[in-house]
Design a protein around this motif. Sequence first.
Motif, PDB file in Angstrom:
ATOM      1  N   GLU A  81      28.724  78.233   6.185  1.00 30.31           N
ATOM      2  CA  GLU A  81      27.747  77.972   5.126  1.00 30.31           C
ATOM      3  C   GLU A  81      28.116  76.724   4.334  1.00 30.31           C
ATOM      4  N   LEU A 128      27.033  73.700   6.438  1.00 29.08           N
ATOM      5  CA  LEU A 128      25.591  73.511   6.569  1.00 29.08           C
ATOM      6  C   LEU A 128      24.881  73.206   5.257  1.00 29.08           C
ATOM      7  N   LYS A 129      25.383  73.756   4.147  1.00 33.39           N
ATOM      8  CA  LYS A 129      24.586  73.741   2.917  1.00 33.39           C
ATOM      9  C   LYS A 129      25.204  73.075   1.695  1.00 33.39           C
ATOM     10  N   LYS A 130      26.504  72.858   1.686  1.00 34.43           N
ATOM     11  CA  LYS A 130      27.140  72.370   0.461  1.00 34.43           C
ATOM     12  C   LYS A 130      27.222  70.840   0.433  1.00 34.43           C
ATOM     13  N   ASN A 158      23.445  70.239  14.650  1.00 30.16           N
ATOM     14  CA  ASN A 158      23.390  71.561  14.010  1.00 30.16           C
ATOM     15  C   ASN A 158      23.363  72.695  15.024  1.00 30.16           C
TER      16      ASN A 158
END
Length: 167
Positions: A20, A23-25, A42
């Motif tokens: 996570e 992918l997101k931070k 990805n």
Amino acid sequence: HETRRALLRLHAEAADWFHENLLKKDFAKPARDYLKARKIDNRIAKNWQIGYAPDSWDAFLKWAQDEGYERRHILQSGLVKPRDENKPEGEFYDRFRGRIMFPICNDVGEVVAFSGRVLQSDAETAKYINSPETPLFRKGSILFGLHKTKRALIDASCAIVCEGQLD
């Protein structure tokens, strides 16, 4: 059995947390850029659950404590290190900092360890560091990616083994 179950759960959830992060931070953007330059998109990152460990002394430790993991399990996981090896009851810190994280799975796909790669190699830092031996992980007993490739290896009756996860 209780320790093994707790460590397997901790490793699985740590893999999810690292993934996570990647992918997101926002802090993981340099890692995403590095992987993109290495042609890791990805889809590949998700398939291999590649993650990122923040460049922090205690981000993982705080996360694990906030998730309710016992101190002894966090230490047994190998994901943290004691500040003083002679005083394991003292403070400890994250083993993996500022690294792309590759979960290492046993032959049935359970996360049992990690390998972390720095984004930029230099003479002072090892390119890869791996989890130490733990109740779940014995170096030399696990081949990275075997859980995803064993059927094809059996069918082909051969394998090419490379050093490092990105080779």
